[in-house]
Scaffold this active site. Structure first.
Site, PDB file in Angstrom:
ATOM      1  N   HIS A 149      -7.850  -5.378  -0.301  1.00 23.14           N
ATOM      2  CA  HIS A 149      -6.639  -4.597  -0.087  1.00 23.14           C
ATOM      3  C   HIS A 149      -5.616  -5.328   0.772  1.00 23.14           C
ATOM      4  O   HIS A 149      -4.415  -5.199   0.557  1.00 23.14           O
ATOM      5  CB  HIS A 149      -7.004  -3.254   0.551  1.00 23.14           C
ATOM      6  CG  HIS A 149      -5.866  -2.282   0.598  1.00 23.14           C
ATOM      7  ND1 HIS A 149      -5.246  -1.823  -0.539  1.00 23.14           N
ATOM      8  CD2 HIS A 149      -5.225  -1.702   1.644  1.00 23.14           C
ATOM      9  CE1 HIS A 149      -4.274  -0.984  -0.196  1.00 23.14           C
ATOM     10  NE2 HIS A 149      -4.230  -0.907   1.112  1.00 23.14           N
ATOM     11  N   SER A 155       0.835  -1.186   0.000  1.00 29.65           N
ATOM     12  CA  SER A 155       0.000   0.000   0.000  1.00 29.65           C
ATOM     13  C   SER A 155       0.881   1.251   0.000  1.00 29.65           C
ATOM     14  O   SER A 155       1.724   1.409  -0.885  1.00 29.65           O
ATOM     15  CB  SER A 155      -0.964  -0.043   1.187  1.00 29.65           C
ATOM     16  OG  SER A 155      -1.985   0.917   1.049  1.00 29.65           O
TER      17      SER A 155
END
Length: 251
Positions: free
Chosen positions: A224, A91
């Protein structure tokens, strides 16, 4: 700089032929990479980066600018480049790893590989303002991404510790703008979940424009934080590339 403040060696491996520096996501900490460190040791020594403002560094001021964070991270990692060094970031950590790689190249100590997980290419900017939300808005974002234990999100004492570095990290990544025309020279290996709201496959594939080396993609089921359930597979991908030189990529 005291690199011991920045680097955690959960499984020291003095004989490992290569090191892997792991950079956490927004709000994350070095301990997130403990399982990966264990899985890769002793073939690969994992250096987990601990950003200021969290866990044992909670008294240190958070860094709200990604370029500054990259400068300081690269400086902390410089002593580790006496052996081949690869970078892994998830991320926000993926974008940070890219910027650190550029800085290490400028020092003449280019990393041997860059693994970018759960993040769109630096050139694929989205206008986002999570860092400007209320505390409740930040908590809602954590729930949406499913990366934090739901019980923790109900504990005000834990939130008091978690939210300040989370907000600082979101400010850093959301105000970041990639410098145009820059590319790393090392291979870039992208990893992503097929249902990640933060990075579409099209956005992830554009990482190929940020390297003059080879580029590959591995896509996993999940959102995610797909990697929480894929640690063994990810460890195998990393070790295959860094220790055995195996080809990568399923796309």
């Amino acid at each position: 700089m005291d690199d011991k403040k920045w680097i955690r060696r959960f499984h020291p491996a003095d004989e490992a032929p290569v090191r892997l520096a792991c950079l956490p996501h927004a709000g994350g900490s070095a301990s997130y990479y403990f399982p990966l460190s264990k899985a890769l040791s002793p073939e690969i020594e994992v250096l987990a980066v601990q950003y200021p403002g969290r866990q044992d560094r909670r008294a240190d001021p958070c860094v709200e600018n990604l370029a500054e964070l990259a400068d300081r991270t690269a400086e902390a990692l410089a002593p580790a480049t006496d052996r081949p060094l690869a970078l892994f970031g998830h991320s926000m950590g993926a974008t940070l790893a890219y910027e650190v790689a550029l800085r290490l190249e400028e020092r003449g100590t280019a990393p041997v590989a860059l693994f970018v997980s759960g993040r769109r290419a630096p050139s694929r900017h989205r206008e986002e303002s999570v860092h400007q939300r209320s505390d409740e808005g930040l908590v809602e974002e954590l729930r949406r991404l499913s990366g934090t234990d739901a019980q923790m999100l109900e504990d005000p004492d834990i939130l008091q510790l978690v939210l300040p570095p989370l907000r600082a990290d979101y400010r850093a990544i959301e105000t970041y703008r990639a410098r145009p025309g820059l590319r790393v020279t090392c291979p870039v290996h992208a990893l992503t979940g097929d249902a990640d709201p933060r990075a579409t496959l099209d956005e992830v594939q554009d990482w190929q424009h940020h390297t003059t080396g080879t580029f590959t993609v591995d896509v996993f089921p999940g959102g995610h934080f797909y990697l929480g359930d894929r640690q063994p597979e990810i460890a195998k991908i990393i070790s295959s590339a860094l220790v055995y030189g195996a080809p990568l990529g399923s796309v």
